[in-house]
Design a protein around this motif. Structure first.
Motif, PDB file in Angstrom:
ATOM      1  N   ASN A  97     -76.323  20.856  81.313  1.00  0.00           N
ATOM      2  CA  ASN A  97     -75.830  19.320  81.513  1.00  0.00           C
ATOM      3  C   ASN A  97     -75.975  18.880  80.135  1.00  0.00           C
ATOM      4  O   ASN A  97     -77.163  18.897  79.680  1.00  0.00           O
ATOM      5  N   LYS A  99     -75.427  14.430  79.035  1.00  0.00           N
ATOM      6  CA  LYS A  99     -74.892  13.221  79.430  1.00  0.00           C
ATOM      7  C   LYS A  99     -75.546  11.919  78.701  1.00  0.00           C
ATOM      8  O   LYS A  99     -76.539  12.102  78.054  1.00  0.00           O
ATOM      9  N   GLN A 104     -70.290  12.820  80.427  1.00  0.00           N
ATOM     10  CA  GLN A 104     -71.384  13.671  81.082  1.00  0.00           C
ATOM     11  C   GLN A 104     -70.557  15.220  81.326  1.00  0.00           C
ATOM     12  O   GLN A 104     -69.362  15.068  81.918  1.00  0.00           O
TER      13      GLN A 104
END
Length: 109
Positions: A97, A99, A104
Motif C-alpha cells: 500500500n 498513501k 492511495q
C-alpha cells in the motif's frame, strides 16, 4: 511442522531486517485448538479426528507512506465446520500500500 517453523522464521527475519533500517513491524499469532470427545447424549463420535487446530500469523510493515503485510494460515487438521481441503499451511493474503494526503493505492489478494 519443521517446514512451517522455517517459513515463519524466514519471514520474521526478513521483516525484522527491514524494520531495523526504518519503519516498524507489527504482528499477531492466533491459534484455535479443540479436543473432541465422544458424546453419547448428542450422538457425537469424533472417530480418529479428535483434535482440530486453526492457526493464523499476521505481519505488517510500515515505513512512512508505504505499508505491506501478509497473513499465513495453518490447519492441522481444520476444526469441525471448516472445509477439509484447508488441512495445510499456506500464505492466504498479502498486500502492498502507498498513501499520502491526496492519493492511495493498494495491491494484493
Amino acid at each position: 511442522m519443521k517446514r512451517l517453523f522455517m517459513i515463519v522464521t524466514f519471514v520474521v527475519a526478513v521483516f525484522s531486517a527491514a524494520a531495523q533500517e526504518k519503519g516498524y513491524l507489527t504482528g499477531s499469532f492466533e491459534t484455535n485448538d479443540h479436543i473432541y470427545v465422544k458424546d453419547e447424549v448428542n450422538k457425537f463420535n469424533p472417530g480418529d479426528d479428535s483434535f482440530g487446530s486453526n492457526n493464523y500469523l499476521k505481519l505488517d510493515y510500515y515505513n512512512g507512506n508505504f505499508s505491506a503485510g501478509l497473513q499465513m494460515e495453518g490447519y492441522y487438521p481444520s476444526l469441525i465446520g471448516f472445509p477439509g481441503e484447508l488441512n495445510k499451511f499456506a500464505l492466504s493474503n498479502m498486500y502492498v500500500n502507498w498513501k499520502d494526503e491526496d492519493f492511495q493505492i493498494t495491491a494484493g489478494t
